[in-house]
Design an enzyme around this catalytic site. Structure first.
Site, PDB file in Angstrom:
ATOM      1  N   ALA A   9      19.558 -14.351 124.420  1.00 59.23           N
ATOM      2  CA  ALA A   9      20.251 -15.370 125.214  1.00 59.23           C
ATOM      3  C   ALA A   9      19.305 -16.046 126.192  1.00 59.23           C
ATOM      4  CB  ALA A   9      21.417 -14.728 125.968  1.00 59.23           C
ATOM      5  N   ARG A  15      20.365 -28.974 123.696  1.00 59.69           N
ATOM      6  CA  ARG A  15      21.324 -29.930 123.122  1.00 59.69           C
ATOM      7  C   ARG A  15      22.693 -29.905 123.797  1.00 59.69           C
ATOM      8  NH1 ARG A  15      21.290 -28.599 117.019  1.00 59.69           N
ATOM      9  NH2 ARG A  15      22.917 -30.181 116.942  1.00 59.69           N
ATOM     10  N   GLN A  72      12.832 -12.581 129.398  1.00 59.93           N
ATOM     11  CA  GLN A  72      11.818 -13.207 128.542  1.00 59.93           C
ATOM     12  C   GLN A  72      11.423 -14.502 129.266  1.00 59.93           C
ATOM     13  OE1 GLN A  72      13.139 -15.096 124.938  1.00 59.93           O
ATOM     14  NE2 GLN A  72      11.203 -14.742 123.866  1.00 59.93           N
ATOM     15  N   THR A  78      12.333 -15.999 118.580  1.00 62.42           N
ATOM     16  CA  THR A  78      13.318 -14.911 118.467  1.00 62.42           C
ATOM     17  C   THR A  78      12.637 -13.556 118.264  1.00 62.42           C
ATOM     18  OG1 THR A  78      13.542 -15.544 116.131  1.00 62.42           O
ATOM     19  CG2 THR A  78      15.247 -16.319 117.642  1.00 62.42           C
ATOM     20  N   GLY A 140      18.024 -21.410 109.082  1.00 61.86           N
ATOM     21  CA  GLY A 140      17.080 -20.741 108.211  1.00 61.86           C
ATOM     22  C   GLY A 140      17.759 -20.466 106.866  1.00 61.86           C
ATOM     23  N   ASN A 170      20.815 -18.047 106.966  1.00 65.96           N
ATOM     24  CA  ASN A 170      20.673 -16.829 107.761  1.00 65.96           C
ATOM     25  C   ASN A 170      21.522 -16.994 109.017  1.00 65.96           C
ATOM     26  OD1 ASN A 170      19.710 -14.608 109.246  1.00 65.96           O
ATOM     27  ND2 ASN A 170      18.032 -15.831 110.103  1.00 65.96           N
ATOM     28  N   ASN A 227      25.410 -25.073 119.453  1.00 64.14           N
ATOM     29  CA  ASN A 227      24.193 -25.702 119.965  1.00 64.14           C
ATOM     30  C   ASN A 227      24.455 -27.018 120.670  1.00 64.14           C
ATOM     31  OD1 ASN A 227      22.333 -23.720 118.822  1.00 64.14           O
ATOM     32  ND2 ASN A 227      23.009 -24.540 116.869  1.00 64.14           N
ATOM     33  N   TYR A 365      58.908 -31.262 148.960  1.00 64.31           N
ATOM     34  CA  TYR A 365      57.657 -30.558 149.170  1.00 64.31           C
ATOM     35  C   TYR A 365      57.929 -29.362 150.071  1.00 64.31           C
ATOM     36  CZ  TYR A 365      53.195 -29.079 150.989  1.00 64.31           C
ATOM     37  OH  TYR A 365      52.136 -28.303 151.346  1.00 64.31           O
ATOM     38  N   ALA A 379      68.101 -32.415 147.976  1.00 62.65           N
ATOM     39  CA  ALA A 379      67.140 -33.357 147.397  1.00 62.65           C
ATOM     40  C   ALA A 379      66.312 -34.035 148.482  1.00 62.65           C
ATOM     41  CB  ALA A 379      67.868 -34.411 146.576  1.00 62.65           C
TER      42      ALA A 379
HETATM   43  C1  UD1 Z   1      17.754 -18.865 114.316  1.00 67.07           C
HETATM   44  C2  UD1 Z   1      17.071 -18.280 113.095  1.00 67.07           C
HETATM   45  C3  UD1 Z   1      17.612 -18.986 111.849  1.00 67.07           C
HETATM   46  C4  UD1 Z   1      19.102 -18.876 111.775  1.00 67.07           C
HETATM   47  C5  UD1 Z   1      19.748 -19.330 113.071  1.00 67.07           C
HETATM   48  C6  UD1 Z   1      21.207 -18.975 113.052  1.00 67.07           C
HETATM   49  C7  UD1 Z   1      14.826 -17.593 113.794  1.00 67.07           C
HETATM   50  C8  UD1 Z   1      13.397 -17.948 113.761  1.00 67.07           C
HETATM   51  N1  UD1 Z   1      15.648 -18.446 113.195  1.00 67.07           N
HETATM   52  O1  UD1 Z   1      17.361 -20.205 114.381  1.00 67.07           O
HETATM   53  O2  UD1 Z   1      17.024 -18.423 110.679  1.00 67.07           O
HETATM   54  O3  UD1 Z   1      19.585 -19.613 110.686  1.00 67.07           O
HETATM   55  O4  UD1 Z   1      19.162 -18.695 114.203  1.00 67.07           O
HETATM   56  O5  UD1 Z   1      21.880 -19.507 114.158  1.00 67.07           O
HETATM   57  O6  UD1 Z   1      15.206 -16.566 114.299  1.00 67.07           O
HETATM   58  N2  UD1 Z   1      16.229 -17.105 121.814  1.00 67.07           N
HETATM   59  C9  UD1 Z   1      15.637 -16.328 122.795  1.00 67.07           C
HETATM   60  N3  UD1 Z   1      14.287 -16.418 122.994  1.00 67.07           N
HETATM   61  C10 UD1 Z   1      13.510 -17.216 122.255  1.00 67.07           C
HETATM   62  C11 UD1 Z   1      14.107 -18.006 121.245  1.00 67.07           C
HETATM   63  C12 UD1 Z   1      15.468 -17.914 121.049  1.00 67.07           C
HETATM   64  O7  UD1 Z   1      16.327 -15.583 123.478  1.00 67.07           O
HETATM   65  O8  UD1 Z   1      12.302 -17.227 122.504  1.00 67.07           O
HETATM   66  C13 UD1 Z   1      17.678 -16.997 121.605  1.00 67.07           C
HETATM   67  C14 UD1 Z   1      18.399 -18.289 121.823  1.00 67.07           C
HETATM   68  O9  UD1 Z   1      18.806 -18.427 123.157  1.00 67.07           O
HETATM   69  C15 UD1 Z   1      19.578 -18.170 120.889  1.00 67.07           C
HETATM   70  C16 UD1 Z   1      19.063 -17.294 119.760  1.00 67.07           C
HETATM   71  O10 UD1 Z   1      17.907 -16.645 120.272  1.00 67.07           O
HETATM   72  O11 UD1 Z   1      20.665 -17.490 121.506  1.00 67.07           O
HETATM   73  C17 UD1 Z   1      18.670 -18.103 118.527  1.00 67.07           C
HETATM   74  O12 UD1 Z   1      17.659 -19.007 118.894  1.00 67.07           O
HETATM   75  P1  UD1 Z   1      17.667 -20.495 118.382  1.00 67.07           P
HETATM   76  O13 UD1 Z   1      16.523 -21.194 118.976  1.00 67.07           O
HETATM   77  O14 UD1 Z   1      19.009 -21.085 118.545  1.00 67.07           O
HETATM   78  O15 UD1 Z   1      17.331 -20.221 116.845  1.00 67.07           O
HETATM   79  P2  UD1 Z   1      17.627 -21.179 115.659  1.00 67.07           P
HETATM   80  O16 UD1 Z   1      16.570 -22.229 115.586  1.00 67.07           O
HETATM   81  O17 UD1 Z   1      19.023 -21.618 115.677  1.00 67.07           O
HETATM   82 CA    CA Z   2      20.903 -21.459 117.254  1.00 68.70          CA
END
Ligand code: UD1
Ligand code: CA
Length: 462
Positions: A9, A15, A72, A78, A140, A170, A227, A365, A379
């Site tokens: 998170a 967006r 982070q 991710t 993905g 995915n 998103n 009131y 009233a």
């Molecule tokens: C990711 C997946 C993708 C999948 C999709 C589903 C990867 C590389 N890709 O893509 O295959 O189809 O989710 O929704 O994993 N986040 C962090 N730290 C980071 C990056 C992201 O905490 O450094 C969190 C984001 O806040 C979010 C989640 O991870 O809650 C997913 O990240 P996001 O950037 O939305 O990944 P997608 O590009 O959607």
């Molecule tokens: Ca996402």
């Protein structure tokens, strides 16, 4: 094997175009991350670790006490997020690690149960949720070999034209063997179009090593990521329907499940009737046989058995059994309506209690007032509770008759069984049983219509 959950998170959610961290946006009155936490709890996760980054202070402040978080600071992908979480969890080599995203509020425990069931027979390195969707843009893609075995995940931005035609996405929701996950995380690189450490590369690595994996197709409704504001509205629509259907299952009558907005924290007893256009925000409680709507906005309020409320706004108030409210009433806050009482048409109340069977039927009131049982407020009667500087209270006893258009200039009290004459401005306390009248003597000018008629004729002749 213990189940530990990681919830990613830390992302900004660009967006959403909002200052509020993405995972705190609400679906049916509950933040997205809270929904994901609830799903993790449903499958008995013994520890929940939320990875925070953007807006970390705000996000952490909104997490339940028994949920952990780790920072982070820079969002390097991710894979990097999960690395940090696993470090914070400590040794996970004998655990199953669920990896979830804070932006998939529609996920339910049942989907995670099927994911974890893969670990009951055999010991896969990973189980992942996938979904077939018509428009997989941005997601993905799941790559399978001719035998149907998952061999990897390719991100949209890295995919070849052939890979882009794959409709199986995915979901970003996984269960990992803790030991294999820890090893694979150490080998991640950021050699891709986004320069990020992809968690998805772990899947490819497992495949290369010949480790067993399971991919479970699920309903897109379970895994849809939020998103944008449009996605948020879509998620709310799905959740709204889910909540309404669940209530109907228990015997609540809902006129149109697509036109009611019921928060996750609201409880409604079987036998209640909910008409279209009803919003239950915050934590509302509705008793059996209550009839709410059409068009009621209620926030943090209680509605007793057999109460009837239509075309009204009710905030932070308690509507008792068999009470009638509206049409067109506004109970602003701190209003207690006891059993059998009534707040009728164009009635506004604030910080006021109305005793049993008492009625304020039309155009009034009542603010900062206590009104006794069986009293009738005529009233147009009004409590003048504000002197321009401070608020003052009005005490009205039981069985009182307040005449129409009475102005009660607070602080003032009217004793039990007393009455006020219509149109009176009451500035002094009225003793029990008395009639208080305050109005000037009526004048009568005989033959006035003739005088007017004569003047009209004169004007026409000019
Ligand atoms: C990711 C997946 C993708 C999948 C999709 C589903 C990867 C590389 N890709 O893509 O295959 O189809 O989710 O929704 O994993 N986040 C962090 N730290 C980071 C990056 C992201 O905490 O450094 C969190 C984001 O806040 C979010 C989640 O991870 O809650 C997913 O990240 P996001 O950037 O939305 O990944 P997608 O590009 O959607
Ligand atoms: Ca996402």
């Amino acid at each position: 094997m213990a189940v530990k959950a990681v919830i990613m998170a830390a992302g900004q959610g660009t967006r959403m175009k909002s200052d509020l961290p993405k995972v705190l946006h609400q679906v049916a009155g509950r933040s997205m991350v809270d929904w994901v936490i609830a799903a993790a709890r449903q499958v008995g996760a013994t520890q929940i670790m939320v990875v925070v980054g953007h807006g970390s202070d705000t996000v952490t402040a909104n997490l339940p006490d028994d949920v952990d978080s780790c920072l982070q600071a820079e969002q390097l992908g991710t894979g990097h997020a999960v690395q940090i979480a696993v470090e914070a969890l400590g040794d996970v080599s004998s655990d199953t690690v669920l990896v979830l995203s804070g932006d998939t509020p529609l996920l339910q425990g049942s989907s995670l149960t099927s994911l974890l069931a893969a670990f009951d027979d055999g010991r896969p390195a990973a189980a992942l949720l996938t979904a077939d969707i018509d428009d997989p843009t941005g997601y993905g893609r799941v790559l399978r070999d001719v035998a149907g075995q998952v061999v990897g995940i390719v991100e949209h931005k890295d995919a070849t034209d052939a890979q882009l035609t794959v409709n199986e996405i995915n979901a970003g929701i996984y269960a990992f063997d803790g030991k294999q996950l820890s090893i694979a995380l150490n080998d991640l690189t950021n050699d891709n179009s986004q320069g990020e450490y992809y968690l998805t590369d772990v899947v490819g690595s497992f495949s290369d090593q010949g480790l067993p994996m399971v991919a479970i197709r699920t309903d897109f409704d379970q895994v849809a990521g939020v998103n944008s504001q449009a996605h948020l509205a879509d998620a709310n629509q799905v959740m709204r329907r889910r909540i309404a259907l669940e209530l109907m299952e228990t015997g609540v009558w809902i006129q149109d499940p697509d036109q009611v907005f019921i928060s996750a924290e609201t409880s409604i007893e079987p036998g209640a009737r909910i008409f279209a256009g009803v919003h239950f925000m915050g934590r509302c409680e509705v008793g059996s046989e209550a009839q709410i709507g059409p068009d009621v906005f209620a926030d943090d309020s209680r509605f007793g058995k057999g109460s009837m409320v239509s075309y009204s706004v009710v905030r932070n108030s308690a509507v008792g059994d068999r009470v009638s409210v509206g049409p067109y009433a506004s109970l602003r806050s701190g209003v207690v309506l006891e059993a059998g009482s009534k707040a009728g048409t164009f009635v506004e109340m604030k910080n006021t209690s109305l005793g049993q069977e008492a009625t304020v039927a039309h155009l009034s009131y009542m603010g900062d007032a206590t009104i006794g049982a069986n009293t009738n407020i005529g009233a147009g009667a009004i409590t003048c509770n504000y002197d321009g500087v401070e608020k003052h209270s009005t005490e009205i006893g039981a069985r009182v008759l307040i005449g129409s258009d009475t102005m009660l200039v607070a602080p003032v009290s009217v004793g039990d069984d007393a009455m006020t004459g219509a149109g009176s401005t009451i500035t002094r306390n009225v003793a029990p049983g008395s009639l208080a009248v305050e109005r000037s003597a009526q004048r009568e000018i005989a033959g006035y219509a003739d005088r007017i008629g004569k003047r009209r004729r004169e004007k026409e002749e000019r």
